[in-house]
Design a protein around this motif. Structure first.
Motif, short mmCIF file in Angstrom:
data_model
loop_
_atom_site.label_atom_id
_atom_site.label_comp_id
_atom_site.label_asym_id
_atom_site.label_seq_id
_atom_site.Cartn_x
_atom_site.Cartn_y
_atom_site.Cartn_z
N ILE A 109 -11.33 -3.63 1.92
CA ILE A 109 -11.23 -2.43 1.09
C ILE A 109 -10.62 -2.84 -0.24
O ILE A 109 -9.68 -3.63 -0.30
N ALA A 110 -11.16 -2.27 -1.31
CA ALA A 110 -10.61 -2.53 -2.64
C ALA A 110 -9.18 -2.04 -2.68
O ALA A 110 -8.83 -1.07 -2.02
N ASP A 139 -5.24 4.61 -1.96
CA ASP A 139 -5.63 6.01 -1.73
C ASP A 139 -5.57 6.35 -0.25
O ASP A 139 -5.10 7.42 0.14
N GLN A 140 -6.07 5.44 0.59
CA GLN A 140 -6.05 5.65 2.03
C GLN A 140 -4.61 5.74 2.54
O GLN A 140 -4.27 6.60 3.34
N SER A 182 -7.54 -0.26 -4.78
CA SER A 182 -7.37 1.15 -5.13
C SER A 182 -7.74 2.04 -3.94
O SER A 182 -7.10 3.06 -3.71
N GLN A 183 -8.78 1.65 -3.18
CA GLN A 183 -9.15 2.41 -1.99
C GLN A 183 -8.05 2.33 -0.93
O GLN A 183 -7.76 3.31 -0.26
N ALA A 184 -7.45 1.15 -0.79
CA ALA A 184 -6.38 0.96 0.19
C ALA A 184 -5.18 1.83 -0.17
O ALA A 184 -4.57 2.45 0.71
N GLU A 239 -3.11 9.08 1.52
CA GLU A 239 -3.67 10.18 2.33
C GLU A 239 -3.02 10.20 3.71
O GLU A 239 -2.61 11.26 4.20
N GLU A 276 0.81 -1.21 0.00
CA GLU A 276 0.00 0.00 0.00
C GLU A 276 0.85 1.27 0.00
O GLU A 276 0.51 2.25 -0.65
#
Length: 173
Positions: free
Chosen positions: A143-144, A150-151, A146-148, A154, A88
Motif C-alpha cells: 500500500i502506498a 489514511d487506512q 498515503s493510503q496506509a 480510519e 502510520e
C-alpha cells in the motif's frame, strides 16, 4: 454481580508471558508476601463480610490490573517494536486534541488499530506469497504510504468511537 473488565491486549500477553516464563519469580513474590506478613493479615480478614461486599474485592482486582497496565505502558514507551505501525498511527494521533480524549481510551484504540493493521499487513504478505507461488510473478500488494496513513486514521477513529464511553459530567457528549 455482573461487571465487565476491559484489558489491553498487551496486558493479557504480559500475564500469559509471566505465567509461561516467570513462574518461579511469581512464586518467590508470593512466598515473600507470606513471609512479610500477608499470612497474618489474611487471618485477620473476616471472609463473610468480605464476600458480602464484592465491590471492595472488585476494586482491589481493578487496582492491581490498572497498576500492572500503567507500569507496562510506561515501560513499553521505552521499547520501539513496530515502526511500520508507529509511522502510520503517530501522525494521526498528533493531530488529535488530546486534552479532550481519555488517554486510556486513546491507548486502547491505538493498540486495537495496531493489531488490525498488523493483521491486514500479514494478510497482504500471505496473498502476495501465494500469488507468487501460483503465477511465478512478483506481485505488488504493498500500500502506498498515503493510503496506509489514511487506512490507519480510519481504523483509529473507528476504534476511538467504539471505545469512547462519555460521562454525564462531560459538557459535550
Amino acid at each position: 454481580m455482573s461487571i465487565n473488565i476491559s484489558l489491553s491486549f498487551e496486558l493479557i500477553c504480559l500475564v500469559n508471558w509471566l505465567l509461561k516464563n516467570e513462574k518461579q519469580l511469581i512464586n518467590a513474590l508470593v512466598k515473600q508476601a507470606l513471609k512479610n506478613g500477608f499470612a497474618q493479615e489474611l487471618e485477620k480478614i473476616d471472609t463473610a463480610n468480605s464476600l458480602e461486599n464484592p465491590e471492595e474485592l472488585y476494586a482491589t482486582v481493578i487496582d492491581f490490573l490498572l497498576f500492572l497496565e500503567k507500569n507496562l505502558l510506561k515501560n513499553l514507551e521505552t521499547v520501539s517494536v513496530d515502526t511500520h505501525t508507529q509511522e502510520e498511527i503517530l501522525p494521526v494521533v498528533k493531530k488529535l486534541d488530546a486534552d479532550n480524549i481519555d488517554l486510556k481510551t486513546l491507548w486502547l484504540s491505538m493498540q486495537q488499530t495496531k493489531t488490525q493493521l498488523c493483521k491486514e499487513r500479514h494478510k497482504r504478505e500471505r496473498e502476495r506469497e501465494e500469488e507468487e507461488e501460483t503465477q511465478g510473478l512478483k506481485a505488488q500488494h504493498a500500500i502506498a504510504p498515503s493510503q496506509a496513513a489514511d487506512q490507519a486514521a480510519e481504523i483509529l477513529f473507528e476504534k476511538l468511537l467504539k471505545n469512547w464511553k462519555p460521562h454525564q459530567t462531560e459538557p459535550l457528549n
